[in-house]
Every structure is written in structure tokens, then in C-alpha cells.
Motif scaffolding. Structure first.
Motif, mmCIF file in Angstrom:
data_model
loop_
_atom_site.group_PDB
_atom_site.id
_atom_site.type_symbol
_atom_site.label_atom_id
_atom_site.label_comp_id
_atom_site.label_asym_id
_atom_site.label_seq_id
_atom_site.Cartn_x
_atom_site.Cartn_y
_atom_site.Cartn_z
ATOM 1 N N VAL A 84 0.548 -0.644 -0.364
ATOM 2 C CA VAL A 84 0.216 0.510 -0.174
ATOM 3 C C VAL A 84 0.625 1.153 -0.183
ATOM 4 C CG1 VAL A 84 -0.154 0.180 2.666
ATOM 5 C CG2 VAL A 84 -2.233 0.992 1.342
ATOM 6 N N GLY A 85 1.823 1.082 0.535
ATOM 7 C CA GLY A 85 3.418 2.448 0.519
ATOM 8 C C GLY A 85 3.541 2.350 -0.962
ATOM 9 N N GLN A 86 3.897 1.553 -1.506
ATOM 10 C CA GLN A 86 4.960 1.317 -2.395
ATOM 11 C C GLN A 86 4.399 2.173 -3.561
ATOM 12 O OE1 GLN A 86 6.004 -2.583 -4.383
ATOM 13 N NE2 GLN A 86 5.295 -1.984 -5.971
ATOM 14 N N PRO A 87 5.787 3.527 -3.942
ATOM 15 C CA PRO A 87 5.026 4.444 -5.351
ATOM 16 C C PRO A 87 4.790 3.403 -6.336
ATOM 17 C CG PRO A 87 7.562 4.171 -4.713
ATOM 18 C CD PRO A 87 6.639 3.150 -3.881
ATOM 19 N N ALA A 88 4.548 2.651 -6.931
ATOM 20 C CA ALA A 88 4.297 2.647 -7.879
ATOM 21 C C ALA A 88 3.736 1.213 -7.724
ATOM 22 C CB ALA A 88 5.678 1.416 -8.863
ATOM 23 N N HIS A 89 2.534 1.098 -8.347
ATOM 24 C CA HIS A 89 1.217 0.352 -8.014
ATOM 25 C C HIS A 89 1.623 -1.125 -9.008
ATOM 26 C CE1 HIS A 89 -2.083 3.695 -5.872
ATOM 27 N NE2 HIS A 89 -0.094 3.448 -6.068
ATOM 28 N N ALA A 90 1.863 -1.597 -8.849
ATOM 29 C CA ALA A 90 2.672 -3.077 -10.024
ATOM 30 C C ALA A 90 3.773 -3.467 -9.150
ATOM 31 C CB ALA A 90 3.268 -2.080 -11.495
ATOM 32 N N SER A 91 3.629 -5.352 -9.620
ATOM 33 C CA SER A 91 5.240 -5.524 -9.482
ATOM 34 C C SER A 91 5.390 -7.074 -9.738
ATOM 35 C CB SER A 91 4.839 -6.488 -7.882
ATOM 36 O OG SER A 91 3.236 -7.013 -8.066
ATOM 37 N N LEU A 92 6.777 -7.937 -10.071
ATOM 38 C CA LEU A 92 6.037 -9.264 -10.339
ATOM 39 C C LEU A 92 6.663 -10.123 -9.827
ATOM 40 C CD1 LEU A 92 9.204 -8.002 -12.766
ATOM 41 C CD2 LEU A 92 6.674 -7.428 -13.453
ATOM 42 N N ARG A 93 5.840 -11.529 -10.700
ATOM 43 C CA ARG A 93 5.112 -12.853 -10.256
ATOM 44 C C ARG A 93 6.310 -13.740 -10.486
ATOM 45 N NH1 ARG A 93 4.879 -16.941 -7.040
ATOM 46 N NH2 ARG A 93 2.129 -17.800 -6.375
ATOM 47 N N PHE A 94 7.337 -13.654 -9.260
ATOM 48 C CA PHE A 94 7.737 -15.001 -10.016
ATOM 49 C C PHE A 94 8.029 -16.080 -9.079
ATOM 50 C CE2 PHE A 94 10.218 -10.673 -9.309
ATOM 51 C CZ PHE A 94 11.487 -11.022 -10.371
ATOM 52 N N ASP A 95 8.052 -17.246 -9.652
ATOM 53 C CA ASP A 95 7.272 -18.807 -9.448
ATOM 54 C C ASP A 95 8.728 -19.776 -9.690
ATOM 55 O OD1 ASP A 95 5.516 -20.281 -8.550
ATOM 56 O OD2 ASP A 95 4.766 -21.406 -10.566
ATOM 57 N N GLY A 96 9.776 -19.493 -8.620
ATOM 58 C CA GLY A 96 10.941 -19.831 -8.778
ATOM 59 C C GLY A 96 10.968 -21.384 -8.004
ATOM 60 N N GLY A 97 12.111 -22.486 -8.204
ATOM 61 C CA GLY A 97 11.837 -23.102 -6.929
ATOM 62 C C GLY A 97 13.428 -24.035 -7.835
ATOM 63 N N LYS A 98 13.061 -25.331 -6.770
ATOM 64 C CA LYS A 98 14.526 -26.482 -6.846
ATOM 65 C C LYS A 98 14.011 -27.442 -7.965
ATOM 66 C CE LYS A 98 16.315 -25.165 -2.267
ATOM 67 N NZ LYS A 98 17.016 -25.752 -1.298
ATOM 68 N N ASN A 99 12.998 -27.996 -7.655
ATOM 69 C CA ASN A 99 12.654 -28.926 -8.224
ATOM 70 C C ASN A 99 11.070 -28.890 -9.752
ATOM 71 O OD1 ASN A 99 14.809 -30.728 -6.930
ATOM 72 N ND2 ASN A 99 12.839 -30.463 -4.756
ATOM 73 N N PRO A 100 11.661 -28.438 -11.183
ATOM 74 C CA PRO A 100 13.335 -28.663 -11.350
ATOM 75 C C PRO A 100 13.770 -27.217 -11.308
ATOM 76 C CG PRO A 100 11.762 -28.011 -13.230
ATOM 77 C CD PRO A 100 11.038 -28.850 -12.165
ATOM 78 N N ASP A 101 15.024 -27.242 -10.782
ATOM 79 C CA ASP A 101 15.291 -26.085 -10.939
ATOM 80 C C ASP A 101 14.580 -24.687 -12.032
ATOM 81 O OD1 ASP A 101 17.133 -26.875 -9.514
ATOM 82 O OD2 ASP A 101 18.795 -26.584 -10.781
ATOM 83 N N ARG A 102 13.792 -23.769 -11.366
ATOM 84 C CA ARG A 102 13.073 -22.560 -12.196
ATOM 85 C C ARG A 102 13.181 -21.876 -11.660
ATOM 86 N NH1 ARG A 102 9.461 -25.787 -9.598
ATOM 87 N NH2 ARG A 102 7.694 -23.994 -8.633
ATOM 88 N N GLY A 103 13.653 -20.649 -12.395
ATOM 89 C CA GLY A 103 13.264 -18.776 -11.728
ATOM 90 C C GLY A 103 13.146 -18.162 -13.146
ATOM 91 N N ALA A 104 13.645 -16.837 -13.027
ATOM 92 C CA ALA A 104 14.070 -16.098 -13.421
ATOM 93 C C ALA A 104 14.913 -14.729 -12.888
ATOM 94 C CB ALA A 104 12.598 -15.232 -14.251
ATOM 95 N N ILE A 105 15.217 -14.207 -13.362
ATOM 96 C CA ILE A 105 16.096 -12.583 -12.909
ATOM 97 C C ILE A 105 15.913 -11.740 -13.903
ATOM 98 C CG2 ILE A 105 17.827 -14.194 -12.174
ATOM 99 C CD1 ILE A 105 19.854 -13.388 -13.959
ATOM 100 N N LEU A 106 16.274 -9.904 -12.744
ATOM 101 C CA LEU A 106 16.131 -9.591 -13.575
ATOM 102 C C LEU A 106 17.952 -8.763 -13.666
ATOM 103 C CD1 LEU A 106 13.041 -7.143 -12.733
ATOM 104 C CD2 LEU A 106 13.830 -9.213 -14.015
ATOM 105 N N GLU A 107 18.357 -9.151 -14.923
ATOM 106 C CA GLU A 107 20.279 -8.612 -14.923
ATOM 107 C C GLU A 107 20.319 -7.595 -15.654
ATOM 108 O OE1 GLU A 107 23.310 -11.911 -15.116
ATOM 109 O OE2 GLU A 107 22.089 -11.725 -16.742
ATOM 110 N N ALA A 108 21.467 -6.755 -14.483
ATOM 111 C CA ALA A 108 22.090 -5.626 -15.562
ATOM 112 C C ALA A 108 23.047 -5.932 -16.136
ATOM 113 C CB ALA A 108 23.161 -5.100 -14.124
#
Length: 628
Positions: free
Chosen positions: A432-456
């Protein structure tokens, strides 16, 4: 009940001395007492022993039921009630007592003599703690309603008594029904006191009061509404059913009702016409030793924990020397059964949404949250991502999240280990106190190795900054509820690379990155940093963070040591050892995972909102969502 006619909080500080006054002394004009002389403070808590904080999210409502046996002809003894009043005045600051409400049957026979004694007794609290009083069947002719006309009760406790009270809003033309508007917990509350028998005229007046204060939550007090069985299960009385049907159920603002008259105490939850809960509580202890001994309840409202904690006790008995309490005093001083000491869970914002909706703050532009020293700022709305997608849809690989400081620290989306598209999706969910009214939903896990990153990018300045003068790293996160699967040691953000390559030898493993924020198997936050200057790995650990709720995390380093805050509160396990800078290696900064041995094994599981990095130590009031 009366003569028939039809998990709490810890103890507050003990009292500051007992009043030992006889009924004869009270009848002679007992006002020169510690309670009476506590008038250093007025009812708003200004000066002296007052100190009531109307903006604190934690406050108390004192409830005083039938005192009639303390004002009973020539056997009257108001001493216990005077001690109760002394307690409320003396402890108002510590317990943050906003108001006291008497539930009727002040006296036993309603005579001039009894009311005169009650008048002198109640002066001990006048203008020190705001309060309301209503008539019970022993205060007036029980066969009459609020159109009965003049009575000794009305002469003493009519609207003229409360005219100078800052909370007093007014009374019905007959004088027997009244209301107060109380500011507590940073908002206003309407406390409505209805007569023993409210007439149609009285209910029409009450409806007008509620309509005129249509955004205020209402606490309704009256002498009779529900009765209870020996197990504390309450039900509407015959008159209570009339009041419920004609008034309460139609007004969604009424969320709590309090009444005396019957015993034993009890409670129930009723559903109003809007389908919402109305908590109906009966409080009466006149059948107990010494006519209830001025026993009170404190309803401790906690707007942070979303709960009302209730405790019941006699200040008169508590003020006694424990070695001198009689067996009955010791037995009655505090009641801890399920009808006397309990908690009521209320999501106040949700319960009041129908008449007082919470207006969320508008999104804040990047320029409002990128002050001096902001190194990088990323957000996941249209301001941060060109062409941000529909909530629930995948975020394409290669999507660029702009660094809104203009410092060139843009991030690019990539999936780990050929993960499916749904491991990273757009979301409108946000703190509620966040400047932007949006986010990203990550659904990572170990089995199987999965996920996503935001990389510089490899050349981004943030990859090489050492921060030797200090830094603040902030992120909004939310873990799912239910929290399914094994997500131990998942990363929220990190700098890639091995601390061993930075020449560090004094850590858990040389394969750890030089700086990372992670979640342990117990859902503890772990912030581990390999400083630029010291050969060390000071690590901060939080408590178990909640699921299903947004939190704000801030890692603050002043060039000497690091302190982690959760929701503006400093966590306990912050190492005191020196920590100067971050031993960055020029390798990319990433959001959504942490490497080990330069490999990402799993991605984050949950939501991530705005992330900001500053090159100085910020105070909580300067965080992305300010904290006092």
C-alpha cells in the motif's frame, strides 16, 4: 442476571495507591482524593497524568457495567468505584485509554440520595477521562421508555453534565440518549449510548445521528441487548431483538455492541443486513463479591495486529497489598475465563470498507523517490517498463526494466535453465505504501531448477560500486500464502561472482557471492555481505517473515556497520562487527535469485515490487514508504 424483570493483553502497571474511603465520607462530599486531585490532566490528556495519544494505533476503551450495589440506599459504598476512576485517570497514558462507557444501572433505586452520591463520585473522573452514561432499569421506572420525563437520574447524568466534554456530540430531546465522537487510533469513532428502553422517537433520533456521521464506525452501548447462558454463549433478549431489527441490523456502521443488565457475561457474533459481523457483548459483575467491586473491562484496540484484546479486573482489589487481600478479594481481582479475557480478530479496514473505504495513496512519480544519492531505482509499472503487460500474463524474456535514475543500470529479463514463460508474470499487486502500483510475480523453485532474473548489463555502473561511505538497499516483497514447496535459500537480490575472487577468506564458503539478500528455510531474511575493506562476512537475520502480506525490507549501512529493517523496524540479529562497503567484482547485479559457485540454482517465489539502491545510509522516515 439482575433481579429478574423479564488471549488478551498483559497486566498494566499496578495502581498508585488505594483509596480507603467510607460511604459516609463519600456522602459527605468526598472529592479531596488522589483521583479528584489528578486534575493536572484534562480529558484530552493534555498535561499531568493524561498523555492520551489519539494517533497511536493502539488504544483502549474502558467499559464499566452495573454499579447499582455500590449506590444502594444506606448500604452504599462507592469506594471501589472511586479506585476504578483513580486507575483510569492515573493509567490513562500507559494504557492509552480513549474513553469510558457506563452500561447503566448506576444506582439501585434511582433515588435523589443515591444519585447525589453517584454525582459526587463521578466528579472524580469528570474532565479527566471522557465518558458516557446511560440509564438502566434501576435508574428509572423500568416500565417507561425515554419519554418518561424528569428523573433524579436525568438531573445528574443528563446532557448538561457532558456539555463541556470535547467528545460530547449531543443528546436526544428527552435527554436520555446521547452520543460522543472520540478520536483514537488516528480516526474518529461514534459511541452511541441508548436508554434502557428507546422509544420510536429515540430510535429516529439515533438513526439521524448515525446518518449524520455516515463514515464513522459505531460502538453501541445500551443496558439490555443480549443475555448469556452459563457457557458464555449470548443471544438477543426480547427487547434486544426489537433493537436489532429496528436499528442495529440496518446500520452497517455498528460493529460492536456492549450491554450489562444480565449475568453471566457472554458474547456472540450476529450478521447484519450487509452480511457483516456485529459483535454483541454482555458485561456485568454485580453478582460477584462486593457488588462487582467497580470491576472494569479494557477493550484494547490494536489496529496494527487487527485485534481487540479484552481484559477484566478490579482496580480496587489490585491496589491492595497482596499479603492483605482477603480470599474473596484474591479470587475476584482479575477474571480470566473465556467470557472475561479474550481477543476479537477484526480486519478493521475490510469491516469498515462499506461506509469508510480506505482510499489508497496514488502512485508516486519516480522524481518523488529518487533524491540525492539514489544509485538505481527500478519499478514494474509503465514508468519503469515500456509496454508493461496485462496482470497475469508472462513477462517476455529480453524485457528491459529501466533504471529511473538515468544512471544506466537498466535490467534485462532472462529465464533460468530454460524455465517456462509462467515463472515470471506481470502483477497489479503491491504494497500500500509502494510508489508504483505494480509488481512482478516470480514462480521459482528447486525441483526442477526454475526461475527468472532481472540482470544488469555487463557495463552497468552498479556492478562495480564499492559503497564505502554507506548504502541503503530497499525492496518490497510478498511471499505466497499458502507457501508451497521447498524454497529454502532462495535469493531476492544479489551481486554475482565469488567472494573468494575478491580475496575473502573468512566466510562460510568462498563460492558465496559478495552480497545477497535471501530467504532461509524458516522464512528468515538473511543479508550476507563481504565488505570491501574487512575480510569478514557479517550476516543479519530477521524473524520469520509472514506469508500473504507485503513487507518493506531495508538494508542500511553507514560505512561502519549494517542494520536491516523490516517495515521500518530494526531486526534483532544485526552483527556489530565492522562492515565497510561491498566487495563488488564488476559482475552483474541481479534481482530474483542468488548465485552459488557462479550458478543460479533456483529463482525467487513470490512478488517483488519497487527496488532502490542509495549510496548513503537513509533513515526510516526517508525509505520508499516512510516510517516514523
Amino acid at each position: 442476571m439482575e433481579e429478574p424483570d423479564g488471549h488478551g493483553v498483559g497486566r498494566r502497571g499496578l495502581l498508585r495507591g488505594a483509596l480507603t474511603v467510607s460511604a459516609a465520607g463519600a456522602a459527605g462530599g468526598l472529592l479531596n482524593t488522589p483521583a479528584a486531585n489528578a486534575a493536572d490532566a484534562d480529558e484530552d490528556g493534555h498535561g499531568g497524568a493524561g498523555g492520551f495519544d489519539a494517533e497511536s494505533p493502539r488504544f483502549a476503551l474502558a467499559v464499566l457495567p452495573d454499579t447499582q450495589y455500590l449506590f444502594d440506599a444506606d448500604s452504599a459504598d462507592p469506594t471501589p468505584l472511586l479506585e476504578t476512576f483513580h486507575y483510569l485517570v492515573a493509567e490513562r497514558s500507559e494504557a492509552n485509554i480513549a474513553f469510558m462507557t457506563h452500561l447503566g444501572d448506576v444506582t439501585e433505586h434511582g433515588t435523589e440520595q443515591e444519585n447525589a452520591l453517584a454525582d459526587r463520585t463521578f466528579r472524580a473522573i469528570d474532565r479527566r477521562v471522557p465518558y458516557s452514561v446511560l440509564a438502566g432499569n434501576h435508574d428509572v421506572n423500568s416500565s417507561t421508555d425515554d419519554q418518561r420525563g424528569a428523573t433524579p437520574y436525568l438531573k445528574v447524568f443528563g446532557p448538561q453534565r457532558f456539555a463541556k466534554s470535547r467528545t460530547f456530540g449531543g443528546a436526544s430531546p428527552d435527554g436520555y440518549n446521547s452520543y460522543h465522537v472520540v478520536r483514537a487510533g488516528g480516526r474518529e469513532w461514534l459511541i452511541l449510548a441508548l436508554d434502557w428502553r428507546a422509544s420510536d422517537q429515540g430510535l429516529k433520533w439515533a438513526q439521524g445521528v448515525v446518518d449524520a456521521h455516515h463514515t464513522l464506525p459505531v460502538i453501541l452501548t445500551t443496558h439490555e441487548l443480549v443475555w448469556a447462558d452459563d457457557d458464555g454463549k449470548a443471544a438477543l433478549s426480547e427487547y434486544g431483538q426489537r433493537l436489532w431489527d429496528a436499528f442495529i441490523r440496518r446500520n452497517d456502521q455498528i460493529f460492536l455492541t456492549l450491554n450489562g443488565h444480565y449475568w453471566p457475561p457472554g458474547r456472540t457474533v450476529l450478521k447484519n443486513d450487509a452480511g457483516h459481523d456485529v459483535h454483541a457483548h454482555i458485561t456485568n459483575y454485580q453478582d460477584r463479591y462486593y457488588g462487582g467491586a467497580g470491576m472494569i473491562r479494557l477493550y484494547h484496540f490494536d489496529l496494527v495486529r487487527q485485534v481487540i484484546d479484552v481484559e477484566t479486573f478490579s482496580p480496587w482489589f489490585l491496589a491492595r497489598d497482596p499479603e492483605r487481600r482477603s480470599p474473596l478479594e484474591a479470587e475476584t481481582l482479575e477474571l480470566t475465563g473465556p467470557a472475561d479475557r479474550f481477543s476479537v480478530d477484526i480486519d478493521f479496514a475490510a469491516r469498515f470498507q462499506g461506509f469508510a473505504p480506505v482510499v489508497p495513496p496514488a502512485p508516486r512519480p519516480p522524481s518523488a523517490v529518487t533524491p540525492r544519492g539514489t544509485v538505481a531505482y527500478w519499478r514494474f509499472d509503465a514508468a519503469g517498463i515500456a509496454g508493461a503487460g496485462r496482470a497475469g500474463s508472462p513477462v517476455p524474456a529480453g524485457t528491459v526494466v529501466r533504471d529511473l535514475t538515468g544512471n544506466g543500470n537498466d535490467l534485462t529479463v532472462r529465464r533460468l535453465n530454460s524455465s517456462a514463460a509462467e515463472v515470471l508474470t506481470w502483477s497489479a499487486d503491491h504494497h500500500v505504501g509502494q510508489p508504483a502500483h505494480a509488481s512482478l510475480r516470480f514462480d521459482g523453485g528447486k525441483n526442477p531448477d526454475r526461475g527468472a532474473i532481472l540482470e544488469a548489463a555487463a557495463t552497468a555502473p552498479v556492478n562495480s560500486l564499492k559503497f564505502t561511505s554507506g548504502y541503503t538497499i530497499e525492496a518490497f516483497i510478498k511471499l505466497p500464502d499458502p507457501y508451497d514447496g521447498d524454497h529454502s535459500w532462495m535469493g531476492i537480490l544479489s551481486w554475482e561472482g565469488r567472494n573468494g575472487d575478491a580475496g575473502k577468506t573468512n566466510g562460510w564458503s568462498r563460492d558465496e557471492p559478495t552480497c545477497s539478500l535471501n530467504v532461509s528455510p524458516e522464512r528468515f531474511l538473511q543479508f550476507v555481505v563481504y565488505p570491501d575493506v574487512q575480510d569478514a562476512s557479517p550476516t543479519s537475520w530477521s524473524h520469520a517473515i509472514p506469508t500473504g502480506r507485503w513487507i518493506h525490507v531495508a538494508v542500511v549501512n553507514d560505512g561502519r556497520r549494517t542494520i536491516v529493517y523490516v517495515d521500518g523496524s530494526k531486526i534483532a540479529r544485526n552483527p556489530s562487527q565492522p562492515s565497510t562497503g561491498i566487495a563488488t567484482l564488476g559482475k552483474p547485479f541481479a534481482i530474483g535469485a542468488t548465485q552459488f559457485a557462479e550458478r543460479f540454482g533456483q529463482g525467487f517465489y513470490g512478488w517483488i515490487g519497487d527496488v532502490r539502491i542509495s549510496s548513503r545510509a537513509l533513515r526510516p522516515r526517508d525509505f520508499l514508504t516512510p516510517f516514523a
